[in-house]
Design a protein around this motif. Structure first.
Motif, PDB file in Angstrom:
ATOM      1  N   PRO A  42     -63.218-101.124  -3.535  1.00 33.65           N
ATOM      2  CA  PRO A  42     -61.857-100.589  -3.609  1.00 33.65           C
ATOM      3  C   PRO A  42     -60.979-101.533  -4.416  1.00 33.65           C
ATOM      4  CG  PRO A  42     -62.146-101.715  -1.531  1.00 33.65           C
ATOM      5  CD  PRO A  42     -63.481-101.790  -2.241  1.00 33.65           C
ATOM      6  N   THR A  43     -59.859-101.028  -4.884  1.00 24.40           N
ATOM      7  CA  THR A  43     -58.910-101.914  -5.557  1.00 24.40           C
ATOM      8  C   THR A  43     -58.150-102.726  -4.511  1.00 24.40           C
ATOM      9  OG1 THR A  43     -57.229-100.180  -5.557  1.00 24.40           O
ATOM     10  CG2 THR A  43     -58.609-100.359  -7.517  1.00 24.40           C
ATOM     11  N   GLU A  44     -57.697-103.891  -4.925  1.00 20.79           N
ATOM     12  CA  GLU A  44     -56.967-104.756  -3.992  1.00 20.79           C
ATOM     13  C   GLU A  44     -55.531-104.299  -3.802  1.00 20.79           C
ATOM     14  OE1 GLU A  44     -57.392-108.674  -5.576  1.00 20.79           O
ATOM     15  OE2 GLU A  44     -59.324-108.993  -4.586  1.00 20.79           O
ATOM     16  N   ARG A  45     -54.959-103.670  -4.837  1.00 22.83           N
ATOM     17  CA  ARG A  45     -53.563-103.263  -4.752  1.00 22.83           C
ATOM     18  C   ARG A  45     -53.427-102.015  -3.896  1.00 22.83           C
ATOM     19  NH1 ARG A  45     -50.157-102.006 -10.140  1.00 22.83           N
ATOM     20  NH2 ARG A  45     -51.213-100.013  -9.943  1.00 22.83           N
ATOM     21  N   LYS A  46     -52.464-102.019  -2.994  1.00 23.63           N
ATOM     22  CA  LYS A  46     -52.223-100.867  -2.152  1.00 23.63           C
ATOM     23  C   LYS A  46     -51.635 -99.724  -2.980  1.00 23.63           C
ATOM     24  CE  LYS A  46     -51.432-103.451   2.126  1.00 23.63           C
ATOM     25  NZ  LYS A  46     -50.465-103.744   3.225  1.00 23.63           N
ATOM     26  N   PRO A  47     -52.018 -98.493  -2.670  1.00 26.72           N
ATOM     27  CA  PRO A  47     -51.458 -97.350  -3.412  1.00 26.72           C
ATOM     28  C   PRO A  47     -49.937 -97.301  -3.297  1.00 26.72           C
ATOM     29  CG  PRO A  47     -53.293 -96.671  -2.013  1.00 26.72           C
ATOM     30  CD  PRO A  47     -52.974 -98.080  -1.638  1.00 26.72           C
ATOM     31  N   GLU A  48     -49.285 -96.957  -4.416  1.00 25.59           N
ATOM     32  CA  GLU A  48     -47.835 -96.862  -4.410  1.00 25.59           C
ATOM     33  C   GLU A  48     -47.379 -95.613  -3.651  1.00 25.59           C
ATOM     34  OE1 GLU A  48     -46.435 -96.974  -8.388  1.00 25.59           O
ATOM     35  OE2 GLU A  48     -47.289 -98.936  -8.830  1.00 25.59           O
ATOM     36  N   THR A  49     -46.273 -95.739  -2.955  1.00 24.21           N
ATOM     37  CA  THR A  49     -45.710 -94.592  -2.251  1.00 24.21           C
ATOM     38  C   THR A  49     -45.138 -93.605  -3.263  1.00 24.21           C
ATOM     39  OG1 THR A  49     -45.149 -95.984  -0.360  1.00 24.21           O
ATOM     40  CG2 THR A  49     -44.049 -93.858  -0.519  1.00 24.21           C
ATOM     41  N   VAL A  50     -45.532 -92.340  -3.140  1.00 20.30           N
ATOM     42  CA  VAL A  50     -45.090 -91.306  -4.081  1.00 20.30           C
ATOM     43  C   VAL A  50     -43.843 -90.639  -3.525  1.00 20.30           C
ATOM     44  CG1 VAL A  50     -45.703 -89.163  -5.242  1.00 20.30           C
ATOM     45  CG2 VAL A  50     -47.450 -90.919  -4.845  1.00 20.30           C
ATOM     46  N   GLU A  51     -42.777 -90.661  -4.313  1.00 22.51           N
ATOM     47  CA  GLU A  51     -41.550 -89.991  -3.892  1.00 22.51           C
ATOM     48  C   GLU A  51     -41.750 -88.481  -3.972  1.00 22.51           C
ATOM     49  OE1 GLU A  51     -36.816 -89.702  -5.152  1.00 22.51           O
ATOM     50  OE2 GLU A  51     -38.135 -91.168  -6.127  1.00 22.51           O
ATOM     51  N   PRO A  52     -41.406 -87.736  -2.932  1.00 20.32           N
ATOM     52  CA  PRO A  52     -41.636 -86.278  -2.917  1.00 20.32           C
ATOM     53  C   PRO A  52     -40.623 -85.534  -3.788  1.00 20.32           C
ATOM     54  CG  PRO A  52     -40.555 -86.941  -0.899  1.00 20.32           C
ATOM     55  CD  PRO A  52     -40.844 -88.216  -1.658  1.00 20.32           C
ATOM     56  N   LEU A  53     -40.753 -85.677  -5.101  1.00 21.88           N
ATOM     57  CA  LEU A  53     -39.792 -85.076  -6.024  1.00 21.88           C
ATOM     58  C   LEU A  53     -39.813 -83.554  -5.981  1.00 21.88           C
ATOM     59  CD1 LEU A  53     -40.415 -87.392  -9.124  1.00 21.88           C
ATOM     60  CD2 LEU A  53     -38.490 -87.495  -7.532  1.00 21.88           C
ATOM     61  N   LEU A  54     -40.909 -82.981  -5.494  1.00 23.89           N
ATOM     62  CA  LEU A  54     -41.029 -81.519  -5.462  1.00 23.89           C
ATOM     63  C   LEU A  54     -41.077 -80.993  -4.025  1.00 23.89           C
ATOM     64  CD1 LEU A  54     -43.649 -81.068  -8.332  1.00 23.89           C
ATOM     65  CD2 LEU A  54     -41.171 -80.774  -8.456  1.00 23.89           C
ATOM     66  N   ALA A  55     -40.476 -81.742  -3.116  1.00 23.38           N
ATOM     67  CA  ALA A  55     -40.472 -81.318  -1.714  1.00 23.38           C
ATOM     68  C   ALA A  55     -39.831 -79.938  -1.571  1.00 23.38           C
ATOM     69  CB  ALA A  55     -39.713 -82.339  -0.868  1.00 23.38           C
ATOM     70  N   ASN A  56     -40.505 -79.095  -0.828  1.00 22.95           N
ATOM     71  CA  ASN A  56     -40.037 -77.730  -0.540  1.00 22.95           C
ATOM     72  C   ASN A  56     -40.030 -76.823  -1.766  1.00 22.95           C
ATOM     73  OD1 ASN A  56     -39.473 -78.451   2.209  1.00 22.95           O
ATOM     74  ND2 ASN A  56     -37.572 -79.411   1.501  1.00 22.95           N
ATOM     75  N   LYS A  57     -40.651 -77.258  -2.849  1.00 22.22           N
ATOM     76  CA  LYS A  57     -40.756 -76.421  -4.046  1.00 22.22           C
ATOM     77  C   LYS A  57     -42.090 -75.678  -4.041  1.00 22.22           C
ATOM     78  CE  LYS A  57     -36.944 -78.009  -6.016  1.00 22.22           C
ATOM     79  NZ  LYS A  57     -35.758 -77.147  -6.229  1.00 22.22           N
ATOM     80  N   VAL A  58     -42.068 -74.440  -4.525  1.00 25.70           N
ATOM     81  CA  VAL A  58     -43.285 -73.649  -4.684  1.00 25.70           C
ATOM     82  C   VAL A  58     -43.583 -73.536  -6.176  1.00 25.70           C
ATOM     83  CG1 VAL A  58     -44.386 -71.415  -4.318  1.00 25.70           C
ATOM     84  CG2 VAL A  58     -42.853 -72.361  -2.574  1.00 25.70           C
ATOM     85  N   ILE A  59     -44.780 -73.924  -6.563  1.00 23.17           N
ATOM     86  CA  ILE A  59     -45.192 -73.835  -7.964  1.00 23.17           C
ATOM     87  C   ILE A  59     -46.279 -72.773  -8.080  1.00 23.17           C
ATOM     88  CG2 ILE A  59     -46.231 -75.046  -9.918  1.00 23.17           C
ATOM     89  CD1 ILE A  59     -44.957 -77.598  -8.872  1.00 23.17           C
TER      90      ILE A  59
END
Length: 445
Positions: free
Chosen positions: A232-249
């Motif tokens: 595995p990589t040593e760096r922890k995964p970055e937190t993803v900001e929910p820019l599309l929260a509640n959006k339907v694509i």
């Protein structure tokens, strides 16, 4: 390399001196053979490719992802392999083009992760020369491990013997495979035919291909590979900001629009979106949605049916007029234009949400890695098409080619529409993708 404890899993990387040597057929045959033994086989495809993964997924019964250190990044590839190793009995990776082609190449990827390479070569029309080419590939760099050679399209046992005897001891002939048209995978102008179009035909092909491997006079290919360490990589995964929260694509998906990376859909869901699918060919109404994605595919093969689905055309036009976000990639770009002329020279009116006309060009086209330079941010991408678009508006910018200073594919924006021949790889810049699919007021070309 990470200092964390590794996961050990057998793995092989199938490469070749060039394209059209039989890599996909043999990778699929191996996946089916070991799957028939009750093994969980995870297959990966290097580089941007939509069609080979469909074939390989059916052969293995497992999802197939792309591995490309330029598009996705080295850490992404490392974690993807590590996660696969945790739940697989065998990992197979199919390379693209020739072993040293591209930046990064198949050899670069194999060297980075320590995966042994198997050289696949179509040996029709040569014997000892095949051994010389394989030896040259094996010794060109000292940071790759070569497991052996697969001599594809062997004419006879004597043909295989000539190659076997000319190889050094360090480079065994793992398999000598006779020419067999019955296991040839179906093709069309952009590559292999989509798996869902010929599913039963492929099943028969895979099972014959598995037996084809077993009929080889050389059985080294079917011996269980050695396990290698995946970290595995040593760096922890970055937190993803929910820019599309509640959006339907709403994503176009049918025989005309199918060039969809599963990782792109996962990227949208990681941003908080809910993805739904619709068919511009068969549906009469759009699903309720906040944004549309019109991916690539084969609209030219279905241009008449697309043109005659007036209700869906009307609803997408109205969606565009409301300034809703639409991403149109390659085939989606062609669908967005005023008209499309197919391979038979027939012209059909289409969406008309982007001024211009599209036309197929037979064997001429464009392909290669590019960065999509969007106002929302840079996104790694690739181009692969055999068509042209004319009389289009002034683009807002161009793709940046990976290794050439000339401008890449034009990028258009009109109201909420972003359109280009480029196929975007969403995980390369989640923030930019989130903005592309967000409502943008007053955006014009």
């Amino acid at each position: 390399m990470s200092s964390a404890d590794p996961i050990y899993c057998p793995a092989l990387f199938l490469t070749a001196p060039a394209s059209n040597q039989g890599k996909t057929t043999i990778t699929a045959a191996l996946a089916r053979y070991f799957s028939q033994q009750g093994k969980v086989v995870r297959v990966f495809k290097t580089g941007p490719d939509y069609l080979d993964p469909q074939i390989l997924a059916q052969a293995s019964g497992q999802p197939v992802e792309q591995l490309d250190m330029w598009m996705a990044g080295e850490e992404y590839c490392q974690n993807t392999l590590y996660e696969a190793a945790q739940c697989s009995d065998l990992i197979l990776v199919e390379g693209a083009m020739g072993m040293f082609d591209g930046e990064p190449s198949s050899a670069d990827l194999a060297a980075r992760f320590g995966i042994p390479l198997v050289i696949v070569m179509d040996v029709k029309g040569m014997a000892q020369t095949a051994a010389a080419i394989a030896h040259g590939l094996a010794t060109y760099r000292d940071d790759v491990l070569i497991a052996g050679l697969i001599a594809n399209c062997c004419g006879s046992e004597r043909h295989a013997e000539l190659i076997r005897d000319a190889l050094p001891e360090s480079l065994p002939l793992l398999s000598s495979l006779k020419r067999d048209e019955e296991i040839r995978l179906p093709e069309r102008h952009l590559g292999l035919v989509q798996a869902n179009e010929v599913k039963s035909e492929l099943e028969e092909c895979f099972n014959k291909a598995s037996q084809w491997l077993q009929n080889s006079q050389d059985t080294g290919l079917l011996e269980w590979p050695n396990a290698i360490a995946f970290y595995p990589t040593e760096r922890k995964p970055e937190t993803v900001e929910p820019l599309l929260a509640n959006k339907v694509i709403a994503i176009a998906k049918d025989a005309a629009f199918s060039f969809i990376y599963d990782t792109n859909v996962l990227a949208l869901t990681s941003l908080g979106a809910r993805c739904v699918f619709f068919s511009p060919l068969n549906d009469t109404h759009l699903p309720a949605a906040d944004a549309l994605w019109l991916p690539g595919g084969y609209p030219e093969l279905h241009a008449q049916a697309l043109s005659e689905n007036h209700s869906i055309l009307s609803e997408i036009r109205a969606f565009h007029q409301r300034n809703k976000p639409i991403l149109a990639e390659c085939g989606g770009l062609l669908y967005s234009l005023d008209s499309l002329t197919d391979l038979d020279g027939q012209t059909f009116p289409l969406l008309g949400i982007l001024e211009g006309q599209g036309a197929m060009r037979g064997k001429r086209g464009c392909q290669g890695m590019q960065t999509a330079c969007l106002p929302q941010g840079e996104v790694r991408a690739h181009a692969h098409h055999r068509s042209l678009s004319e009389n289009t508006p002034e683009p807002i910018g161009y793709g940046r080619r990976q290794r050439h200073p000339a401008p890449g594919e034009p990028i258009f924006q009109n109201k909420g529409l972003t359109a280009s021949y480029l196929h975007l790889y969403f995980p390369s810049n989640l923030e930019a993708i989130g903005k592309v699919f967000s409502t943008v007021e007053g955006r014009e070309c």
